[in-house]
Design a protein around this motif. Structure first.
Motif, PDB file in Angstrom:
ATOM      1  N   GLU A  50       0.837  -1.200   0.000  1.00  0.00           N
ATOM      2  CA  GLU A  50       0.000   0.000   0.000  1.00  0.00           C
ATOM      3  C   GLU A  50       0.868   1.245   0.000  1.00  0.00           C
ATOM      4  OE1 GLU A  50      -2.271   0.713   3.659  1.00  0.00           O
ATOM      5  OE2 GLU A  50      -1.284  -1.042   4.507  1.00  0.00           O
ATOM      6  N   VAL A  69      -2.992  -1.260  -2.880  1.00  0.00           N
ATOM      7  CA  VAL A  69      -3.876  -0.127  -2.615  1.00  0.00           C
ATOM      8  C   VAL A  69      -3.066   1.156  -2.689  1.00  0.00           C
ATOM      9  CG1 VAL A  69      -5.426   0.987  -0.971  1.00  0.00           C
ATOM     10  CG2 VAL A  69      -5.374  -1.517  -1.132  1.00  0.00           C
ATOM     11  N   ASP A  88      -6.054  -6.055 -10.317  1.00  0.00           N
ATOM     12  CA  ASP A  88      -6.677  -6.368  -9.024  1.00  0.00           C
ATOM     13  C   ASP A  88      -6.239  -5.386  -7.936  1.00  0.00           C
ATOM     14  OD1 ASP A  88      -7.959  -9.008  -9.866  1.00  0.00           O
ATOM     15  OD2 ASP A  88      -5.852  -9.338 -10.371  1.00  0.00           O
ATOM     16  N   THR A  89      -6.360  -4.105  -8.234  1.00  0.00           N
ATOM     17  CA  THR A  89      -5.834  -3.060  -7.350  1.00  0.00           C
ATOM     18  C   THR A  89      -6.881  -1.975  -7.134  1.00  0.00           C
ATOM     19  OG1 THR A  89      -3.504  -3.462  -7.858  1.00  0.00           O
ATOM     20  CG2 THR A  89      -4.085  -1.206  -7.296  1.00  0.00           C
ATOM     21  N   LEU A  90      -6.840  -1.360  -5.964  1.00  0.00           N
ATOM     22  CA  LEU A  90      -7.693  -0.223  -5.627  1.00  0.00           C
ATOM     23  C   LEU A  90      -6.864   1.055  -5.665  1.00  0.00           C
ATOM     24  CD1 LEU A  90     -10.293   1.120  -4.525  1.00  0.00           C
ATOM     25  CD2 LEU A  90      -9.493   0.509  -2.222  1.00  0.00           C
ATOM     26  N   GLU A  92      -7.291   4.887  -4.834  1.00  0.00           N
ATOM     27  CA  GLU A  92      -8.094   5.959  -4.236  1.00  0.00           C
ATOM     28  C   GLU A  92      -7.513   7.337  -4.535  1.00  0.00           C
ATOM     29  OE1 GLU A  92      -7.866   4.687  -0.178  1.00  0.00           O
ATOM     30  OE2 GLU A  92      -9.722   3.499  -0.332  1.00  0.00           O
ATOM     31  N   VAL A 108      -9.408  -3.221 -11.947  1.00  0.00           N
ATOM     32  CA  VAL A 108      -8.949  -2.137 -11.080  1.00  0.00           C
ATOM     33  C   VAL A 108     -10.121  -1.193 -10.811  1.00  0.00           C
ATOM     34  CG1 VAL A 108      -7.447  -0.099 -10.981  1.00  0.00           C
ATOM     35  CG2 VAL A 108      -6.549  -2.284 -11.798  1.00  0.00           C
ATOM     36  N   ARG A 109     -10.224  -0.708  -9.570  1.00  0.00           N
ATOM     37  CA  ARG A 109     -11.231   0.299  -9.208  1.00  0.00           C
ATOM     38  C   ARG A 109     -10.533   1.618  -8.890  1.00  0.00           C
ATOM     39  NH1 ARG A 109     -14.082  -0.136  -4.734  1.00  0.00           N
ATOM     40  NH2 ARG A 109     -12.751  -1.689  -3.719  1.00  0.00           N
TER      41      ARG A 109
END
Length: 284
Positions: A50, A69, A88-90, A92, A108-109
């Motif tokens: 992260e 993250v 497969d990662t967030l 923000e 990914v989001r």
């Protein structure tokens, strides 16, 4: 093949803690506030980590990032890099991806994606969810996008050589000033779609929003449908359109042919550049 150095299970902050790191596997690392943690690196595999420090991956080549993250503090995270894959990662943080060449993003989001994916080349997106994504993809080229869900205005402005498949775009002013764009099997929901575009082709798409597809050159629509709020369409555009269902209103098209099952208002006034140059036909 050179063995990869293992970097794992640590918290690191400050400026440039891993500057120039190459041929390494990074696992369960927490980047604390600071700057440029992995600058000028190559051939990294980064997993389950992260990021709270800004600019963590600048000027890097041949890297893989997965199951990570990027918190808000990890803003402007990946710039000026080549051949990077993220899965497969967030994310923000805003301002992700700038001046990239050779980028793959899957599953990914990005819930706060302001000013993301600017000036990028050779990009593939698959199963990506983006919110607050204003100006997504600005000035980018050679894009292949599949199953993108976007909430954000002004997307794809000034882009070139783009394919979009099976996507849902809630975006006003999408595809402005684009060149050589094809969109398949998608929902395009937002006013002022595709103005000033060249060679925009829409296939099996549902289009919503006022004043779509105006000032467009060499515009093609195949088997598309218009929502009820799609009024004043095709102003000053040269267009070849085969539409299903009803078109609410058409205004001053410059030329071409428009065919639909039902046609509402047709506005041809003294401002039409070539009255009669566009054939407007109700399908028998």
């Amino acid at each position: 093949m050179k063995d990869k150095q293992l970097v794992q299970d640590m918290q690191v902050g400050g400026e440039r803690p891993f500057f120039g790191l190459c041929d390494a596997r990074v696992e369960r690392v927490s980047i604390l506030p600071g700057e440029s943690s992995f600058k000028q690196c190559a051939r990294l595999e980064v997993e389950h980590s992260e990021f709270n420090g800004k600019y963590p991956f600048w000027h890097n080549d041949d890297c893989l990032i997965r199951h990570c993250v990027f918190h808000e503090g990890g803003r402007a995270a990946i710039w000026y890099s080549r051949r990077l894959t993220m899965t497969d990662t967030l994310v923000e943080a805003p301002k992700m991806f700038r001046d990239m060449d050779g980028l793959v993003v899957e599953r990914v989001r990005m819930p706060h994606a302001l000013e993301t994916l600017w000036h990028c080349r050779r990009v593939r997106l698959n199963e990506v969810e983006i919110s607050q994504g204003d100006y997504l993809f600005k000035d980018s080229e050679e894009l292949h996008v599949t199953r993108l869900t976007l909430h954000g205005n002004y997307s794809f402005q000034y882009c070139r050589n783009v394919e979009v498949h099976d996507s849902v775009l809630h975006s006003k002013d999408a595809f402005w000033n684009t060149e050589n764009v094809t969109v398949y099997n998608s929902v395009l929901d937002g006013e002022y779609l595709g103005w000033h575009s060249k060679n925009l082709r829409l296939v099996n798409c549902r289009i919503a929003g006022t004043q779509p597809l105006c000032y467009a050159h060499h515009l093609v629509l195949e088997n598309c449908t218009f929502a009820d709020d799609c009024d004043l369409a095709f102003e000053y555009s040269d267009v070849q359109a085969e539409l299903k269902g009803r078109v609410h209103s058409i205004k001053n098209p410059a030329g071409g042919r428009i065919v639909a099952d039902e046609i509402g208002d047709v506005i041809i006034n003294e401002y039409c550049p070539a009255p009669g140059a566009c054939s407007i036909v109700r399908r028998a």
